[in-house]
Design an enzyme around this catalytic site. Sequence first.
Site, mmCIF file in Angstrom:
data_model
loop_
_atom_site.group_PDB
_atom_site.id
_atom_site.type_symbol
_atom_site.label_atom_id
_atom_site.label_comp_id
_atom_site.label_asym_id
_atom_site.label_seq_id
_atom_site.Cartn_x
_atom_site.Cartn_y
_atom_site.Cartn_z
ATOM 1 N N ARG A 171 -3.881 -9.907 5.006
ATOM 2 C CA ARG A 171 -4.257 -9.934 3.579
ATOM 3 C C ARG A 171 -3.091 -9.421 2.735
ATOM 4 N NH1 ARG A 171 -6.534 -6.495 -0.219
ATOM 5 N NH2 ARG A 171 -8.143 -7.430 -1.543
ATOM 6 N N LYS A 212 0.813 -1.226 0.000
ATOM 7 C CA LYS A 212 0.000 0.000 0.000
ATOM 8 C C LYS A 212 0.844 1.273 0.000
ATOM 9 C CE LYS A 212 -4.436 -1.738 1.548
ATOM 10 N NZ LYS A 212 -5.473 -1.795 2.569
HETATM 11 C C1 9MG Z 1 -10.396 -5.341 -0.342
HETATM 12 N N1 9MG Z 1 -9.379 -4.754 0.507
HETATM 13 C C2 9MG Z 1 -8.354 -3.933 0.127
HETATM 14 N N2 9MG Z 1 -7.626 -3.576 1.196
HETATM 15 C C3 9MG Z 1 -8.203 -4.170 2.273
HETATM 16 C C4 9MG Z 1 -7.942 -4.183 3.642
HETATM 17 O O1 9MG Z 1 -6.948 -3.475 4.156
HETATM 18 N N3 9MG Z 1 -8.733 -4.885 4.454
HETATM 19 C C5 9MG Z 1 -9.782 -5.597 3.947
HETATM 20 N N4 9MG Z 1 -10.555 -6.288 4.817
HETATM 21 N N5 9MG Z 1 -10.089 -5.625 2.648
HETATM 22 C C6 9MG Z 1 -9.311 -4.920 1.834
#
Ligand code: 9MG
Length: 276
Positions: free
Chosen positions: A255, A221
């Site tokens: 994630r 990010k």
């Molecule tokens: C779909 N998506 C993109 N970034 C995310 C994040 O930080 N958390 C979650 N739950 N979904 C995300």
Amino acid sequence: MLMTFAGRELDMARSHVMGIVNVTPDSFSDGGRYNTVDMAVQRARQMVADGAAFVDVGGESTRPGAEPVAEQEELDRVCPVIEAIARSVDTVISVDTSTPSVMREAANLGAGLINDVRALERPGAVEAAMETGLPVCLMHMKGAPGTMQADPEYRHVVRDVATYLMDRVRHCEAAGVSADKVLLDPGFGFGKALEHNLQLLAALEQLQVLGYPLLVGMSRKTMLGHITGRDVGERLPASLAAATIAALKGVSVIRVHDVRETVDAVKVVEAMRAQG
Ligand code: 9MG
């Protein structure tokens, strides 16, 4: 603490890796290369072989500045991929959606988790999620993807995010979503300046005490670009550092794009924990 995702039990006291499978033409960082069913399945299979416990399938980009996707388009992107992964890969499929019809259809096709960056705020979303009986991840976002990074302000970001998440939990539980089916996510990068993201990262333990397993996403990010000065394709070391911090702070689901490397990082944390 065990949580069940479409028949698969996972211990939320441990840290699990969730691999990202984008099925958007303008996907955040893979340029839409996995935009066919076959390639998405191949990617999911590789992620699971690399140690992912979840694959998160999404058809609507939520990166800053992204445009919304029509409901039918989202269904057309996501459903064939979920159906094909459910048929051929042994994993928990998470559906990254805010759209009630996509939640229902994904659940019918074998999804095990609803991951909603809008915390079930769209009309009909709480009811749809409840009807599926699946666990839900409620994420904090300030504003909407199109505009959320335009100078976000908070009085106290950790308190504001915690208050929002608990309001959503209460709303969902009042509508019938059971407490043991809720995960919470502070939403790194979703309407947050760097200082907000860092304050949240430092304070993950304060969100832990809300009593729900946490899911976080920081992989590749912009916050990591701001810290390191690296372009999106060069953020693996920073992403691994962020994932390691999350695991050390007891986050249950991380994630990521780079599953193999993150699984190794998490294994180091888990090995240290196992020593007591
Ligand atoms: C779909 N998506 C993109 N970034 C995310 C994040 O930080 N958390 C979650 N739950 N979904 C995300």
